[in-house]
Design a protein around this motif. Structure first.
Motif, PDB file in Angstrom:
ATOM      1  N   VAL A 108      12.330 -23.903 -29.592  1.00 31.06           N
ATOM      2  CA  VAL A 108      12.481 -24.699 -28.500  1.00 31.06           C
ATOM      3  C   VAL A 108      11.061 -24.956 -27.482  1.00 31.06           C
ATOM      4  CG1 VAL A 108      13.860 -24.085 -26.340  1.00 31.06           C
ATOM      5  CG2 VAL A 108      14.676 -24.033 -28.578  1.00 31.06           C
ATOM      6  N   ARG A 109      10.160 -23.957 -27.865  1.00 28.95           N
ATOM      7  CA  ARG A 109       8.375 -24.126 -27.039  1.00 28.95           C
ATOM      8  C   ARG A 109       7.993 -24.975 -27.140  1.00 28.95           C
ATOM      9  NH1 ARG A 109       4.629 -21.585 -27.360  1.00 28.95           N
ATOM     10  NH2 ARG A 109       4.140 -21.218 -25.224  1.00 28.95           N
ATOM     11  N   SER A 110       8.007 -26.179 -28.273  1.00 32.46           N
ATOM     12  CA  SER A 110       7.604 -26.849 -28.425  1.00 32.46           C
ATOM     13  C   SER A 110       8.386 -28.474 -28.241  1.00 32.46           C
ATOM     14  CB  SER A 110       6.673 -26.697 -29.703  1.00 32.46           C
ATOM     15  OG  SER A 110       7.183 -26.875 -30.912  1.00 32.46           O
ATOM     16  N   LEU A 111       9.076 -28.226 -28.569  1.00 31.51           N
ATOM     17  CA  LEU A 111      10.419 -28.898 -28.258  1.00 31.51           C
ATOM     18  C   LEU A 111       9.885 -30.374 -27.606  1.00 31.51           C
ATOM     19  CD1 LEU A 111      13.250 -29.818 -29.943  1.00 31.51           C
ATOM     20  CD2 LEU A 111      14.463 -28.800 -28.356  1.00 31.51           C
ATOM     21  N   PRO A 112      10.186 -31.183 -27.888  1.00 29.30           N
ATOM     22  CA  PRO A 112       9.830 -32.133 -27.027  1.00 29.30           C
ATOM     23  C   PRO A 112      10.615 -33.821 -26.293  1.00 29.30           C
ATOM     24  CG  PRO A 112       9.514 -33.471 -29.474  1.00 29.30           C
ATOM     25  CD  PRO A 112       9.670 -31.873 -29.485  1.00 29.30           C
ATOM     26  N   LEU A 113      10.792 -33.588 -25.545  1.00 29.83           N
ATOM     27  CA  LEU A 113      12.066 -34.850 -24.497  1.00 29.83           C
ATOM     28  C   LEU A 113      11.432 -36.079 -24.820  1.00 29.83           C
ATOM     29  CD1 LEU A 113      14.168 -35.092 -23.126  1.00 29.83           C
ATOM     30  CD2 LEU A 113      12.915 -34.540 -20.342  1.00 29.83           C
ATOM     31  N   VAL A 114      11.657 -36.538 -26.046  1.00 32.44           N
ATOM     32  CA  VAL A 114      11.693 -38.034 -26.008  1.00 32.44           C
ATOM     33  C   VAL A 114      12.543 -38.816 -25.553  1.00 32.44           C
ATOM     34  CG1 VAL A 114      12.363 -39.487 -28.507  1.00 32.44           C
ATOM     35  CG2 VAL A 114      10.936 -37.210 -28.920  1.00 32.44           C
ATOM     36  N   ALA A 115      13.599 -38.970 -25.519  1.00 32.06           N
ATOM     37  CA  ALA A 115      14.205 -39.970 -24.431  1.00 32.06           C
ATOM     38  C   ALA A 115      15.938 -39.385 -23.992  1.00 32.06           C
ATOM     39  CB  ALA A 115      14.637 -41.059 -25.444  1.00 32.06           C
ATOM     40  N   GLU A 116      16.282 -39.577 -23.218  1.00 31.27           N
ATOM     41  CA  GLU A 116      18.173 -39.513 -22.535  1.00 31.27           C
ATOM     42  C   GLU A 116      18.781 -40.326 -23.337  1.00 31.27           C
ATOM     43  OE1 GLU A 116      17.756 -40.131 -18.372  1.00 31.27           O
ATOM     44  OE2 GLU A 116      16.099 -39.071 -18.387  1.00 31.27           O
ATOM     45  N   CYS A 117      19.912 -39.681 -23.673  1.00 33.31           N
ATOM     46  CA  CYS A 117      20.541 -40.239 -24.594  1.00 33.31           C
ATOM     47  C   CYS A 117      21.360 -41.958 -24.115  1.00 33.31           C
ATOM     48  CB  CYS A 117      21.800 -39.307 -24.156  1.00 33.31           C
ATOM     49  SG  CYS A 117      23.437 -40.085 -25.048  1.00 33.31           S
ATOM     50  N   GLY A 118      21.394 -41.582 -22.690  1.00 37.12           N
ATOM     51  CA  GLY A 118      21.741 -43.094 -21.844  1.00 37.12           C
ATOM     52  C   GLY A 118      22.948 -43.597 -22.164  1.00 37.12           C
ATOM     53  N   VAL A 151      21.185 -31.238 -36.006  1.00 38.63           N
ATOM     54  CA  VAL A 151      19.395 -30.090 -36.266  1.00 38.63           C
ATOM     55  C   VAL A 151      19.319 -31.009 -38.181  1.00 38.63           C
ATOM     56  CG1 VAL A 151      18.145 -28.543 -37.726  1.00 38.63           C
ATOM     57  CG2 VAL A 151      19.676 -28.440 -35.250  1.00 38.63           C
ATOM     58  N   VAL A 152      18.470 -31.442 -37.940  1.00 42.22           N
ATOM     59  CA  VAL A 152      17.597 -32.129 -40.015  1.00 42.22           C
ATOM     60  C   VAL A 152      16.633 -31.447 -40.339  1.00 42.22           C
ATOM     61  CG1 VAL A 152      16.721 -33.652 -40.758  1.00 42.22           C
ATOM     62  CG2 VAL A 152      19.095 -34.215 -38.786  1.00 42.22           C
ATOM     63  N   ASP A 153      17.382 -30.214 -41.231  1.00 43.26           N
ATOM     64  CA  ASP A 153      15.666 -30.293 -41.807  1.00 43.26           C
ATOM     65  C   ASP A 153      15.228 -28.561 -41.072  1.00 43.26           C
ATOM     66  OD1 ASP A 153      16.518 -31.025 -43.865  1.00 43.26           O
ATOM     67  OD2 ASP A 153      15.242 -32.581 -43.894  1.00 43.26           O
ATOM     68  N   GLY A 154      16.043 -28.088 -40.201  1.00 39.86           N
ATOM     69  CA  GLY A 154      15.200 -27.288 -39.851  1.00 39.86           C
ATOM     70  C   GLY A 154      14.803 -28.004 -38.464  1.00 39.86           C
ATOM     71  N   ARG A 155      14.766 -28.513 -37.755  1.00 41.98           N
ATOM     72  CA  ARG A 155      13.798 -29.603 -36.999  1.00 41.98           C
ATOM     73  C   ARG A 155      15.590 -29.964 -35.826  1.00 41.98           C
ATOM     74  NH1 ARG A 155      10.018 -34.846 -36.766  1.00 41.98           N
ATOM     75  NH2 ARG A 155      10.180 -34.530 -34.343  1.00 41.98           N
ATOM     76  N   ILE A 156      15.084 -29.534 -34.369  1.00 41.39           N
ATOM     77  CA  ILE A 156      15.903 -30.006 -33.285  1.00 41.39           C
ATOM     78  C   ILE A 156      15.910 -31.213 -32.477  1.00 41.39           C
ATOM     79  CG2 ILE A 156      17.223 -30.005 -31.003  1.00 41.39           C
ATOM     80  CD1 ILE A 156      16.461 -27.078 -31.567  1.00 41.39           C
ATOM     81  N   MET A 157      17.263 -32.210 -32.936  1.00 43.14           N
ATOM     82  CA  MET A 157      17.183 -34.005 -33.102  1.00 43.14           C
ATOM     83  C   MET A 157      17.245 -34.218 -32.294  1.00 43.14           C
ATOM     84  SD  MET A 157      15.174 -34.836 -36.125  1.00 43.14           S
ATOM     85  CE  MET A 157      15.753 -36.087 -36.311  1.00 43.14           C
ATOM     86  N   TYR A 158      18.010 -33.742 -31.664  1.00 39.09           N
ATOM     87  CA  TYR A 158      19.494 -34.299 -30.568  1.00 39.09           C
ATOM     88  C   TYR A 158      19.674 -33.111 -30.113  1.00 39.09           C
ATOM     89  CZ  TYR A 158      22.357 -37.362 -28.139  1.00 39.09           C
ATOM     90  OH  TYR A 158      23.184 -38.237 -27.090  1.00 39.09           O
ATOM     91  N   VAL A 159      19.817 -32.780 -28.567  1.00 43.15           N
ATOM     92  CA  VAL A 159      20.448 -31.557 -27.726  1.00 43.15           C
ATOM     93  C   VAL A 159      21.636 -32.414 -26.729  1.00 43.15           C
ATOM     94  CG1 VAL A 159      20.162 -29.999 -26.142  1.00 43.15           C
ATOM     95  CG2 VAL A 159      18.334 -30.502 -27.163  1.00 43.15           C
ATOM     96  N   GLU A 160      23.104 -32.088 -27.614  1.00 36.62           N
ATOM     97  CA  GLU A 160      23.678 -32.642 -26.353  1.00 36.62           C
ATOM     98  C   GLU A 160      24.344 -31.624 -25.203  1.00 36.62           C
ATOM     99  OE1 GLU A 160      27.644 -33.825 -28.912  1.00 36.62           O
ATOM    100  OE2 GLU A 160      26.327 -33.781 -30.856  1.00 36.62           O
TER     101      GLU A 160
END
Ligand SMILES: [Zn+2]
Length: 113
Positions: free
Chosen positions: A39-49, A89-98
């Motif tokens: 979570v520390r290094s999780l980027p905020l890529v885009a809002e759901c929209g 989560v895909v392969d240990g990576r958080i892809m999307y936060v609902e």
């Protein structure tokens, strides 16, 4: 120019420090320590929209919207005091936060311009 550089995304913990702290805590409650550490290094890529007013979900990986996450995908449902938080989560990576039915997130970054 070589290959285009990915845009420089802010970190979730910079934009929404309270939410990031909550995610870490809830992940630890679920015994998801490896995810909590990301979570520390999780980027905020885009809002759901989607524009739904109860939805403040956001993407944390450059994944094409609407595309299936594919093999290795799992959902991690957290139990916040308020609303719903579900991680894709895909392969240990958080892809999307609902983020559903929650108080409005406060973006603590200084306003641009
Ligand atoms: Zn949405």
């Amino acid at each position: 120019m070589t290959a285009p550089q990915p845009p420089n995304h802010p970190l979730v913990r910079e934009a929404f420090p309270e939410l990031a702290a909550e995610l870490v805590e809830l992940l630890e409650q679920e015994d998801e320590r490896e995810l909590a550490a990301t979570v520390r290094s999780l980027p905020l890529v885009a809002e759901c929209g989607c524009g739904d007013d109860f939805c403040q979900s956001f993407r944390t990986a450059p994944h094409p919207p609407g595309q299936p996450f594919g093999p290795g995908h799992r959902c991690v449902t957290l139990s916040p005091a308020d609303g719903m938080l579900v991680l894709d989560v895909v392969d240990g990576r958080i892809m999307y936060v609902e983020v559903l039915d929650r108080e409005p997130l406060r973006d603590t970054r200084p306003a641009q311009g």
